[in-house]
Design an enzyme around this catalytic site. Structure first.
Site, PDB file in Angstrom:
ATOM      1  CE1 TYR A 127       1.085  -0.303   4.407  1.00  0.00           C
ATOM      2  CE2 TYR A 127       0.000   1.831   4.409  1.00  0.00           C
ATOM      3  CZ  TYR A 127       0.828   0.911   5.017  1.00  0.00           C
ATOM      4  OH  TYR A 127       1.397   1.210   6.227  1.00  0.00           O
ATOM      5  CE  LYS A 141       3.102   3.048   3.130  1.00  0.00           C
ATOM      6  NZ  LYS A 141       3.214   3.207   4.579  1.00  0.00           N
ATOM      7  CD  GLU A 153       9.755   1.558  10.771  1.00  0.00           C
ATOM      8  OE1 GLU A 153       9.697   2.504   9.973  1.00  0.00           O
ATOM      9  OE2 GLU A 153       9.725   0.361  10.413  1.00  0.00           O
ATOM     10  CG  LEU A 163       8.195   2.241   4.939  1.00  0.00           C
ATOM     11  CD1 LEU A 163       7.954   0.961   4.151  1.00  0.00           C
ATOM     12  CD2 LEU A 163       6.906   2.987   5.119  1.00  0.00           C
TER      13      LEU A 163
HETATM   14  N1  PLP Z   1       7.504   3.668   9.082  1.00  0.00           N
HETATM   15  C1  PLP Z   1       6.396   2.921   9.054  1.00  0.00           C
HETATM   16  C2  PLP Z   1       6.391   1.614   9.751  1.00  0.00           C
HETATM   17  C3  PLP Z   1       5.251   3.378   8.383  1.00  0.00           C
HETATM   18  O1  PLP Z   1       4.148   2.638   8.352  1.00  0.00           O
HETATM   19  C4  PLP Z   1       5.286   4.654   7.747  1.00  0.00           C
HETATM   20  C5  PLP Z   1       4.125   5.184   7.038  1.00  0.00           C
HETATM   21  O2  PLP Z   1       3.086   4.568   6.957  1.00  0.00           O
HETATM   22  C6  PLP Z   1       6.468   5.412   7.814  1.00  0.00           C
HETATM   23  C7  PLP Z   1       7.566   4.884   8.474  1.00  0.00           C
HETATM   24  C8  PLP Z   1       6.561   6.765   7.170  1.00  0.00           C
HETATM   25  O3  PLP Z   1       6.630   6.659   5.772  1.00  0.00           O
HETATM   26  P1  PLP Z   1       6.125   7.837   4.830  1.00  0.00           P
HETATM   27  O4  PLP Z   1       6.896   9.050   5.216  1.00  0.00           O
HETATM   28  O5  PLP Z   1       6.473   7.366   3.466  1.00  0.00           O
HETATM   29  O6  PLP Z   1       4.657   7.978   5.067  1.00  0.00           O
END
Ligand code: PLP
Length: 288
Positions: free
Chosen positions: A34, A152, A184, A208
């Site tokens: 996603y 993701k 994170e 991520l």
């Molecule tokens: N880390 C995780 C586990 C996430 O689910 C997300 C976003 O959904 C992020 C980091 C941040 O990613 P982004 O800046 O691309 O939204």
């Protein structure tokens, strides 16, 4: 209540008419990926980064991409238009489709098409968020997710449980810890600030690769702020001058408390607030 228009497998339909098979592998096996793209002033923030990461996630799982980048942009724009989204987000999910039987083996991609779904969520006040003025509280929890967090995927049960653990503890979110180091947040990347230095975990399969993270670190470096990409412990975080998180839906959000310990003066830090301003300003300039 007005019904949203959503996008399912090539068609725009009212949300109550959208259908996905019970045999869909997204539903049965969390075999799907996603993206979430934010909308400000009716425009898409960091669309390109999200499209590139989507392809990376699909490639990592050997899953076909049912839509070109140009068409994907068109669908995003059309959903924003018909649903009159000024501030909010667009959720996109692609799964390996519905082969008609449950089987651990992947279906033949020549006979099973991926499923693609997009829908909008309005979030008035996303940019001018009261939470950003107050800052958020986080707790720490063990990171027991799988080893490919750089993909993701829609397997979000543990992050969802983490969010509930935080709520139960009177906090807003949880930072996950593995081998003593913060990985994170449940749905965001984690940062601390010491002196004027911004510290965040380096990219690997453990986290991520946040699209907001990439933009924020680039803007920070352009503004001559010092950035260090390395592991940090939760004790180091509790002792930091500031902390914050980044994600497509929170942009840059100050963290003012970790495990009940107030950071600095217990109010949003200067660096986090400045980065939020820069991020919003610069991203809006490039929004499409
Ligand atoms: N880390 C995780 C586990 C996430 O689910 C997300 C976003 O959904 C992020 C980091 C941040 O990613 P982004 O800046 O691309 O939204």
């Amino acid at each position: 209540m007005t019904l949203r228009t959503v996008y399912v497998n090539g068609e725009y339909v009212p949300e109550n008419e959208a259908r996905v098979s019970i045999f869909d592998r997204g539903f049965l096996m969390a075999d799907g990926v996603y993206e979430v793209t934010s909308v400000l002033g009716g425009k898409l923030i960091d669309f390109d980064g999200h499209a590139v990461r989507l392809q990376r996630s699909l490639d990592a799982l050997d899953m076909a991409n049912p839509i070109s980048k140009e068409d994907l942009l068109e669908v995003h724009r059309e959903l924003v238009r018909v649903n009159e989204v000024d501030e909010g987000m667009i959720y996109l999910q692609i799964t390996r489709g519905a082969p008609g039987d449950r089987d651990f083996a992947f279906p033949d991609p020549d006979t099973t098409e991926p499923t693609i779904v997009l829908f909008t969520q309005k979030k008035p006040g996303l940019a001018d968020s009261p939470a950003a003025k107050k800052g958020i509280k986080v707790i720490s929890i063990e990171d027991i997710r799988w080893g490919r967090r750089d993909i993701k995927t829609v397997q979000l049960l543990y992050p969802s449980m983490g969010k509930m653990m935080a709520k139960k503890a009177g906090a807003d979110d949880a930072w996950m810890i593995e081998d003593g180091f913060v990985t994170e947040g449940t749905s965001n990347n984690a940062y601390i600030v010491k002196g004027n230095k911004i510290i965040t975990r380096a990219l690997s399969n453990d986290i991520l690769h946040g699209i907001t993270r990439a933009s924020v670190l680039r803007f920070a470096r352009e503004a001559q702020m010092e950035v260090e990409e390395r592991n940090f412990t939760i004790d180091e975080a509790k002792d930091a001058d500031e902390a914050f998180i980044t994600s497509a839906s929170t942009f840059v959000m100050p963290v003012v408390e970790i495990d009940g310990v107030a950071l600095g003066d217990g109010v949003p830090g200067r660096v986090a607030q400045r980065l939020r301003e820069i991020y919003l300003e610069e991203s809006l300039k490039k929004a499409i």
